[in-house]
Scaffold this motif. Structure first.
Motif, PDB file in Angstrom:
ATOM      1  N   TYR A 204       5.716  -3.244  -8.686  1.00 41.26           N
ATOM      2  CA  TYR A 204       5.979  -4.149  -7.572  1.00 41.26           C
ATOM      3  C   TYR A 204       7.074  -3.593  -6.666  1.00 41.26           C
ATOM      4  N   VAL A 205       7.083  -4.088  -5.438  1.00 41.61           N
ATOM      5  CA  VAL A 205       8.180  -3.801  -4.512  1.00 41.61           C
ATOM      6  C   VAL A 205       9.221  -4.900  -4.668  1.00 41.61           C
ATOM      7  N   TYR A 206      10.467  -4.474  -4.813  1.00 44.16           N
ATOM      8  CA  TYR A 206      11.594  -5.406  -4.881  1.00 44.16           C
ATOM      9  C   TYR A 206      12.524  -5.139  -3.706  1.00 44.16           C
ATOM     10  N   VAL A 207      12.930  -6.215  -3.036  1.00 47.04           N
ATOM     11  CA  VAL A 207      13.770  -6.099  -1.857  1.00 47.04           C
ATOM     12  C   VAL A 207      15.093  -6.820  -2.102  1.00 47.04           C
ATOM     13  N   SER A 208      16.161  -6.260  -1.571  1.00 45.95           N
ATOM     14  CA  SER A 208      17.477  -6.877  -1.715  1.00 45.95           C
ATOM     15  C   SER A 208      17.456  -8.323  -1.230  1.00 45.95           C
ATOM     16  N   PRO A 209      18.129  -9.230  -1.947  1.00 46.20           N
ATOM     17  CA  PRO A 209      18.161 -10.637  -1.511  1.00 46.20           C
ATOM     18  C   PRO A 209      18.839 -10.825  -0.153  1.00 46.20           C
ATOM     19  N   SER A 210      19.541  -9.794   0.312  1.00 46.12           N
ATOM     20  CA  SER A 210      20.183  -9.879   1.629  1.00 46.12           C
ATOM     21  C   SER A 210      19.221  -9.542   2.774  1.00 46.12           C
ATOM     22  N   GLU A 211      17.971  -9.186   2.432  1.00 46.61           N
ATOM     23  CA  GLU A 211      17.001  -8.765   3.452  1.00 46.61           C
ATOM     24  C   GLU A 211      15.688  -9.556   3.366  1.00 46.61           C
ATOM     25  N   PRO A 212      15.741 -10.882   3.537  1.00 49.87           N
ATOM     26  CA  PRO A 212      14.512 -11.686   3.420  1.00 49.87           C
ATOM     27  C   PRO A 212      13.468 -11.358   4.487  1.00 49.87           C
ATOM     28  N   ARG A 213      13.895 -10.961   5.681  1.00 52.23           N
ATOM     29  CA  ARG A 213      12.935 -10.618   6.737  1.00 52.23           C
ATOM     30  C   ARG A 213      12.140  -9.367   6.347  1.00 52.23           C
ATOM     31  N   ILE A 214      12.834  -8.370   5.810  1.00 55.09           N
ATOM     32  CA  ILE A 214      12.152  -7.142   5.389  1.00 55.09           C
ATOM     33  C   ILE A 214      11.165  -7.457   4.268  1.00 55.09           C
ATOM     34  N   ALA A 215      11.578  -8.300   3.327  1.00 56.48           N
ATOM     35  CA  ALA A 215      10.690  -8.683   2.226  1.00 56.48           C
ATOM     36  C   ALA A 215       9.432  -9.363   2.759  1.00 56.48           C
ATOM     37  N   LYS A 216       9.609 -10.278   3.706  1.00 56.43           N
ATOM     38  CA  LYS A 216       8.471 -11.005   4.284  1.00 56.43           C
ATOM     39  C   LYS A 216       7.542 -10.031   5.013  1.00 56.43           C
ATOM     40  N   ARG A 217       8.126  -9.076   5.707  1.00 59.29           N
ATOM     41  CA  ARG A 217       7.334  -8.101   6.462  1.00 59.29           C
ATOM     42  C   ARG A 217       6.535  -7.196   5.525  1.00 59.29           C
ATOM     43  N   ILE A 218       7.194  -6.653   4.502  1.00 58.51           N
ATOM     44  CA  ILE A 218       6.502  -5.760   3.570  1.00 58.51           C
ATOM     45  C   ILE A 218       5.393  -6.507   2.835  1.00 58.51           C
ATOM     46  N   LYS A 219       5.656  -7.749   2.442  1.00 63.91           N
ATOM     47  CA  LYS A 219       4.624  -8.534   1.766  1.00 63.91           C
ATOM     48  C   LYS A 219       3.410  -8.720   2.671  1.00 63.91           C
ATOM     49  N   SER A 220       3.649  -9.062   3.922  1.00 60.97           N
ATOM     50  CA  SER A 220       2.545  -9.236   4.869  1.00 60.97           C
ATOM     51  C   SER A 220       1.762  -7.933   5.021  1.00 60.97           C
ATOM     52  N   GLY A 221       2.487  -6.817   5.116  1.00 60.97           N
ATOM     53  CA  GLY A 221       1.832  -5.528   5.268  1.00 60.97           C
ATOM     54  C   GLY A 221       1.001  -5.157   4.058  1.00 60.97           C
ATOM     55  N   LEU A 222       1.539  -5.377   2.860  1.00 63.89           N
ATOM     56  CA  LEU A 222       0.808  -5.057   1.641  1.00 63.89           C
ATOM     57  C   LEU A 222      -0.437  -5.919   1.497  1.00 63.89           C
ATOM     58  N   GLN A 223      -0.348  -7.174   1.886  1.00 62.09           N
ATOM     59  CA  GLN A 223      -1.520  -8.046   1.838  1.00 62.09           C
ATOM     60  C   GLN A 223      -2.628  -7.522   2.749  1.00 62.09           C
ATOM     61  N   LYS A 224      -2.239  -7.025   3.917  1.00 63.97           N
ATOM     62  CA  LYS A 224      -3.215  -6.457   4.842  1.00 63.97           C
ATOM     63  C   LYS A 224      -3.841  -5.184   4.263  1.00 63.97           C
ATOM     64  N   LEU A 225      -3.005  -4.328   3.668  1.00 68.34           N
ATOM     65  CA  LEU A 225      -3.490  -3.064   3.102  1.00 68.34           C
ATOM     66  C   LEU A 225      -4.398  -3.306   1.902  1.00 68.34           C
ATOM     67  N   LEU A 226      -4.091  -4.344   1.148  1.00 66.57           N
ATOM     68  CA  LEU A 226      -4.934  -4.692   0.007  1.00 66.57           C
ATOM     69  C   LEU A 226      -6.290  -5.195   0.483  1.00 66.57           C
ATOM     70  N   ALA A 227      -6.264  -6.052   1.505  1.00 68.84           N
ATOM     71  CA  ALA A 227      -7.492  -6.664   1.996  1.00 68.84           C
ATOM     72  C   ALA A 227      -8.409  -5.654   2.687  1.00 68.84           C
TER      73      ALA A 227
END
Length: 276
Positions: A204-227
């Protein structure tokens, strides 16, 4: 206009990913996956700056660094309940479950001995060499396997070459490259040709708790790449040769329970390479 330019400059997402230190293939795959997740989300999130941090850190130090977000803010690690609590966990399996399949490095004098192994109980009578910070170490110890631990990754290979323990389990996408990189110093270490271990585990990808925007962005990107199938394409781009070479179909596959893995917790089972 100056205000608009200043906002755009400020809004660039700075992603600091540690460049994987043990495997060039894994380092390239990690960076490609994160880069594509950022690129595919540019229409919604805008520009990004992906920084590959070339520094050698122990697993513990890397995790602590990820917590602060100063040196690195994005990590790719085996799924772990403790890390889930400490970081923002993006529970999308970027290697599609390939991490769960392990081959064994052994001393070549033991080839006949391993060929005769047909049960997990027989394997339990032998000793695995592992680092003291791997998840695999905890899993095998919990399952009653004999384990010899060290804090030095490279030392494991030298210890196996001297026959200090019986086997070193490594993932399909690690084992061949790691052995090739050390072929000049290891006279006796080979990939065992008849056995594979299946220890359910996801990367899994783990993102620093200080970077919620980056976490949200990477999650969205991975969902697109998976689909769109690109996540699987990237996997085969970097590990396809290793997957073929491993020849899982021709091996005895031993299932080892992982109490840290919750099958019901993974919503992406249909995408896994070897899902049941």
């Amino acid at each position: 206009m100056l205000a608009v330019f200043a906002f755009k400059a400020y809004s660039v997402d700075i992603v600091k990913l540690q460049l994987q230190q043990y495997s060039k293939n894994k380092a390239a795959h990690n960076s490609d996956v994160i880069r594509r997740a950022l690129e595919i989300t540019e229409p919604e999130y805008g520009a990004f700056d992906l920084q590959l941090v070339e520094i050698t850190m122990s697993g513990g130090r890397m995790i602590l660094s990820g917590l602060t977000g100063k040196l690195v803010n994005t990590l790719i690690l085996p799924g772990n309940a403790r890390w889930d609590k400490q970081h923002i966990a993006i529970r999308i399996p970027i290697r599609l479950g390939l991490l769960g399949y392990r081959l064994l490095l052994i001393n070549k004098v033991d080839l006949p001995k391993f060929e005769k192994i047909n049960t997990l109980q027989e394997l339990k009578e032998l000793t695995a060499g592992l680092t003291n910070y791997w998840e695999t170490t905890k899993i095998l110890k919990h399952g009653g396997y004999k384990v010899m631990e060290t804090g030095h990754f490279d030392g494991l290979f030298l210890m196996l070459d001297k026959h200090r323990f019986d086997y070193l389990p490594r993932s399909i996408y690690e084992i061949y490259a790691e052995l090739e990189e050390r072929k000049d110093t290891l006279e006796n270490v080979v990939v065992e040709p008849t056995i594979a271990l299946n220890i359910p585990m996801l990367s899994y990808v783990y993102v620093s708790p200080s970077e919620p925007r980056i976490a949200k962005r990477i999650k969205s990107g991975l969902q697109k790449l998976l689909a769109n199938g690109e996540l699987k394409e990237l996997l085969y781009k970097h590990y396809g040769d290793d997957i073929i070479r491993a020849n899982l179909q021709g091996r005895k596959i031993f299932q080892i329970e992982n109490n840290y893995y919750n099958h019901d917790d993974n919503e992406y089972n249909n995408y896994l390479l070897y899902s049941k």
